[in-house]
Design a protein around this motif. Structure first.
Motif, short mmCIF file in Angstrom:
data_model
loop_
_atom_site.label_atom_id
_atom_site.label_comp_id
_atom_site.label_asym_id
_atom_site.label_seq_id
_atom_site.Cartn_x
_atom_site.Cartn_y
_atom_site.Cartn_z
N CYS A 1 36.13 80.63 25.22
CA CYS A 1 35.40 80.68 26.49
C CYS A 1 33.97 81.15 26.24
O CYS A 1 33.66 81.71 25.20
CB CYS A 1 36.08 81.65 27.45
N LEU A 2 33.13 80.91 27.22
CA LEU A 2 31.77 81.42 27.22
C LEU A 2 31.61 82.35 28.40
O LEU A 2 32.15 82.10 29.48
CB LEU A 2 30.74 80.29 27.34
N THR A 3 30.85 83.42 28.20
CA THR A 3 30.52 84.30 29.32
C THR A 3 29.35 83.68 30.07
O THR A 3 28.74 82.70 29.63
CB THR A 3 30.14 85.70 28.82
N TRP A 4 28.98 84.26 31.20
CA TRP A 4 27.83 83.77 31.95
C TRP A 4 26.53 83.96 31.18
O TRP A 4 25.52 83.33 31.48
CB TRP A 4 27.75 84.44 33.32
N ASN A 5 26.55 84.80 30.15
CA ASN A 5 25.38 84.99 29.27
C ASN A 5 25.40 84.04 28.08
O ASN A 5 24.62 84.19 27.15
CB ASN A 5 25.32 86.43 28.75
N ALA A 6 26.33 83.08 28.09
CA ALA A 6 26.51 82.09 27.03
C ALA A 6 26.96 82.71 25.71
O ALA A 6 26.70 82.18 24.65
CB ALA A 6 25.25 81.25 26.83
N ASP A 7 27.66 83.83 25.78
CA ASP A 7 28.26 84.44 24.60
C ASP A 7 29.66 83.89 24.41
O ASP A 7 30.44 83.80 25.35
CB ASP A 7 28.34 85.97 24.75
N CYS B 1 39.48 84.01 24.74
CA CYS B 1 40.00 84.38 26.06
C CYS B 1 41.47 83.98 26.17
O CYS B 1 41.84 83.17 27.01
CB CYS B 1 39.16 83.74 27.16
#
Length: 80
Positions: free
Chosen positions: A45-51, A55
């Motif tokens: 997965c990616l976080t909203w910060n594109a990290d 998951c």
């Protein structure tokens, strides 16, 4: 046919418009023996910060990101 392909083929037969990504195991680089059947995570997965993050607790079997280059899809969908 090798037994490792059976789950991949079953998922493709269930839905011809599905992309299947196999689980990747950890191998010893000197002996090529399997060190662990757990290669790190099963869902990306990616976080909203594109990290990037693993998951594994994401609900359901579907996630929007695939590991690079290892995937299967049907010729039917490829040609569509």
């Amino acid at each position: 046919m090798e037994t490792w392909t059976a789950p991949i083929i079953a998922h493709l037969q269930e839905n011809p418009r599905r992309v299947v990504v196999p689980a990747i195991t950890s191998l010893d680089p000197d002996t090529w023996e399997e060190v662990s059947s757990f290669g790190g995570g099963t869902k990306m997965c990616l976080t909203w910060n594109a990290d990037f993050t693993w998951c594994n607790e994401f609900p359901g079997p579907y996630v929007p990101i695939m590991s690079g280059g290892l995937l299967a899809m049907t010729k039917f969908w490829w040609d569509s």
